[in-house]
Design a protein around this motif. Structure first.
Motif, PDB file in Angstrom:
ATOM      1  N   VAL A 143      18.211  62.955 -44.262  1.00 27.23           N
ATOM      2  CA  VAL A 143      18.027  64.155 -45.077  1.00 27.23           C
ATOM      3  C   VAL A 143      17.165  65.161 -44.330  1.00 27.23           C
ATOM      4  N   LYS A 144      16.990  64.940 -43.051  1.00 25.72           N
ATOM      5  CA  LYS A 144      16.173  65.828 -42.230  1.00 25.72           C
ATOM      6  C   LYS A 144      16.970  67.066 -41.858  1.00 25.72           C
ATOM      7  N   GLU A 145      16.253  68.004 -41.267  1.00 25.26           N
ATOM      8  CA  GLU A 145      16.911  69.143 -40.642  1.00 25.26           C
ATOM      9  C   GLU A 145      17.676  68.641 -39.425  1.00 25.26           C
ATOM     10  N   THR A 146      18.518  69.491 -38.894  1.00 30.92           N
ATOM     11  CA  THR A 146      19.308  69.095 -37.728  1.00 30.92           C
ATOM     12  C   THR A 146      18.672  69.547 -36.420  1.00 30.92           C
ATOM     13  N   ASP A 147      17.469  70.102 -36.473  1.00 28.23           N
ATOM     14  CA  ASP A 147      16.821  70.612 -35.256  1.00 28.23           C
ATOM     15  C   ASP A 147      16.749  69.559 -34.152  1.00 28.23           C
ATOM     16  N   PHE A 148      16.379  68.318 -34.529  1.00 25.54           N
ATOM     17  CA  PHE A 148      16.235  67.274 -33.518  1.00 25.54           C
ATOM     18  C   PHE A 148      17.583  66.959 -32.876  1.00 25.54           C
ATOM     19  N   MET A 149      18.672  67.080 -33.636  1.00 25.36           N
ATOM     20  CA  MET A 149      19.995  66.818 -33.076  1.00 25.36           C
ATOM     21  C   MET A 149      20.431  67.963 -32.164  1.00 25.36           C
ATOM     22  N   GLU A 150      20.131  69.183 -32.566  1.00 18.73           N
ATOM     23  CA  GLU A 150      20.466  70.338 -31.721  1.00 18.73           C
ATOM     24  C   GLU A 150      19.727  70.250 -30.390  1.00 18.73           C
ATOM     25  N   LYS A 151      18.460  69.864 -30.449  1.00 21.30           N
ATOM     26  CA  LYS A 151      17.674  69.715 -29.221  1.00 21.30           C
ATOM     27  C   LYS A 151      18.258  68.612 -28.346  1.00 21.30           C
ATOM     28  N   ALA A 152      18.703  67.527 -28.969  1.00 17.42           N
ATOM     29  CA  ALA A 152      19.295  66.425 -28.211  1.00 17.42           C
ATOM     30  C   ALA A 152      20.574  66.886 -27.500  1.00 17.42           C
ATOM     31  N   LEU A 153      21.418  67.645 -28.196  1.00 16.96           N
ATOM     32  CA  LEU A 153      22.628  68.171 -27.555  1.00 16.96           C
ATOM     33  C   LEU A 153      22.262  69.117 -26.413  1.00 16.96           C
ATOM     34  N   ASP A 154      21.233  69.934 -26.634  1.00 17.40           N
ATOM     35  CA  ASP A 154      20.782  70.864 -25.578  1.00 17.40           C
ATOM     36  C   ASP A 154      20.284  70.106 -24.346  1.00 17.40           C
ATOM     37  N   LYS A 155      19.730  68.894 -24.567  1.00 18.62           N
ATOM     38  CA  LYS A 155      19.209  68.095 -23.451  1.00 18.62           C
ATOM     39  C   LYS A 155      20.298  67.238 -22.794  1.00 18.62           C
ATOM     40  N   GLY A 156      21.534  67.342 -23.289  1.00 19.85           N
ATOM     41  CA  GLY A 156      22.631  66.636 -22.641  1.00 19.85           C
ATOM     42  C   GLY A 156      23.297  65.535 -23.436  1.00 19.85           C
ATOM     43  N   ASP A 157      22.768  65.171 -24.608  1.00 20.84           N
ATOM     44  CA  ASP A 157      23.448  64.176 -25.433  1.00 20.84           C
ATOM     45  C   ASP A 157      24.852  64.687 -25.761  1.00 20.84           C
ATOM     46  N   ARG A 158      25.739  63.753 -26.061  1.00 21.11           N
ATOM     47  CA  ARG A 158      27.093  64.139 -26.452  1.00 21.11           C
ATOM     48  C   ARG A 158      27.511  63.332 -27.663  1.00 21.11           C
ATOM     49  N   CYS A 159      28.338  63.957 -28.470  1.00 25.91           N
ATOM     50  CA  CYS A 159      28.843  63.302 -29.664  1.00 25.91           C
ATOM     51  C   CYS A 159      30.345  63.536 -29.738  1.00 25.91           C
ATOM     52  N   LEU A 160      31.099  62.449 -29.711  1.00 24.78           N
ATOM     53  CA  LEU A 160      32.554  62.516 -29.804  1.00 24.78           C
ATOM     54  C   LEU A 160      32.947  62.326 -31.262  1.00 24.78           C
ATOM     55  N   ILE A 161      33.740  63.252 -31.762  1.00 22.87           N
ATOM     56  CA  ILE A 161      34.149  63.247 -33.171  1.00 22.87           C
ATOM     57  C   ILE A 161      35.636  62.929 -33.279  1.00 22.87           C
TER      58      ILE A 161
ATOM     59  N   LEU B 140      40.482  64.143 -31.436  1.00 19.84           N
ATOM     60  CA  LEU B 140      39.142  63.972 -30.880  1.00 19.84           C
ATOM     61  C   LEU B 140      38.630  65.302 -30.350  1.00 19.84           C
ATOM     62  N   ARG B 141      37.326  65.500 -30.479  1.00 22.26           N
ATOM     63  CA  ARG B 141      36.682  66.669 -29.874  1.00 22.26           C
ATOM     64  C   ARG B 141      35.191  66.380 -29.767  1.00 22.26           C
ATOM     65  N   TRP B 142      34.519  67.158 -28.896  1.00 16.39           N
ATOM     66  CA  TRP B 142      33.079  67.023 -28.760  1.00 16.39           C
ATOM     67  C   TRP B 142      32.391  67.840 -29.847  1.00 16.39           C
ATOM     68  N   ALA B 143      31.320  67.301 -30.391  1.00 14.53           N
ATOM     69  CA  ALA B 143      30.571  67.963 -31.465  1.00 14.53           C
ATOM     70  C   ALA B 143      29.924  69.242 -30.962  1.00 14.53           C
ATOM     71  N   GLU B 144      29.786  70.160 -31.889  1.00 16.84           N
ATOM     72  CA  GLU B 144      29.087  71.421 -31.649  1.00 16.84           C
ATOM     73  C   GLU B 144      28.000  71.562 -32.708  1.00 16.84           C
ATOM     74  N   GLY B 145      27.176  72.588 -32.556  1.00 19.87           N
ATOM     75  CA  GLY B 145      26.068  72.801 -33.485  1.00 19.87           C
ATOM     76  C   GLY B 145      26.478  72.825 -34.946  1.00 19.87           C
ATOM     77  N   GLY B 146      27.640  73.417 -35.249  1.00 17.81           N
ATOM     78  CA  GLY B 146      28.095  73.510 -36.630  1.00 17.81           C
ATOM     79  C   GLY B 146      28.465  72.178 -37.259  1.00 17.81           C
ATOM     80  N   ASP B 147      28.625  71.136 -36.456  1.00 25.79           N
ATOM     81  CA  ASP B 147      28.978  69.806 -36.965  1.00 25.79           C
ATOM     82  C   ASP B 147      27.768  68.986 -37.377  1.00 25.79           C
ATOM     83  N   LEU B 148      26.592  69.403 -36.940  1.00 19.76           N
ATOM     84  CA  LEU B 148      25.421  68.536 -37.041  1.00 19.76           C
ATOM     85  C   LEU B 148      24.975  68.250 -38.469  1.00 19.76           C
TER      86      LEU B 148
END
Length: 190
Positions: free
Chosen positions: A61-79, A43-51
């Motif tokens: 099929v979108k860009e990952t910009d919205f996901m990067e912004k979500a992580l910057d705002k505090g969202d977390r993703c466990l992988i 297990l690990r927390w997601a980083e920008g390169g995982d998006l």
């Protein structure tokens, strides 16, 4: 205004596709069962390169910009990673979450919303989803969260059963319709 809404719902039933949305919640103060995956992984927390890969797994099929912004705002993703491949992930937000144009789920500081839980098809039935949720719930509880909210369509049987197995309870059921299968209408409580 209420008459307009009722009229629109009646019209929608004639020309629509309706789905049931089930909102669930898990009290994180209750005991959390431990689950070990049946496959070797980490297990690990997601980083920008995982998006980009997470985006592809979600079917976007979108860009990952919205996901990067979500992580910057505090969202977390466990992988959950298997041989350097994403085998599954769980994405959680702590911000108010817009579920539909007319409905925003407002989250107080002690709550979180599970946006996505995903396990690759080749890794299903190996307790990866249970392990991800279990570890995520422990982490959220350690951060002072007391309630994890989620939602699924009622015909998502596998996801619904996973939530129930992990202690989620139904908060409410909504019927969501689309007029002519295009225009969304406000959901109605059952």
């Amino acid at each position: 205004m209420a008459l307009f809404g009722q009229t629109m719902r009646e019209l929608a039933e004639c020309f629509s596709k309706c789905e049931e949305w089930v909102e669930l919640s898990r009290d994180l103060r209750e005991p959390i069962e431990r689950w070990e995956p049946r496959v070797e992984g980490s297990l690990r927390w997601a980083e920008g390169g995982d998006l980009m890969m997470i985006n592809a797994l979600e079917g976007f099929v979108k860009e990952t910009d919205f996901m990067e912004k979500a992580l910057d705002k505090g969202d977390r993703c466990l992988i959950f990673e298997i041989n350097e491949r994403i085998g599954g992930f769980a994405w959680v937000t702590f911000r108010d979450f817009k579920l539909a144009p007319w409905y925003t789920l407002e989250l107080s500081p002690d709550r979180a919303y599970l946006e996505y839980i995903y396990v690759r098809p080749e890794f299903t039935r190996k307790h990866i989803g249970c392990h991800l949720l279990e570890r995520l719930m422990f982490s959220l509880r350690d951060d002072g969260k007391v309630l994890l909210i989620s939602g699924v369509f009622s015909d998502w049987e596998v996801s619904f059963n996973l939530h129930k197995k992990m202690g989620f309870k139904v908060r409410r059921r909504l019927k969501q319709c689309r007029m002519l299968n295009i225009f969304p209408l406000p959901p109605a409580d059952f």
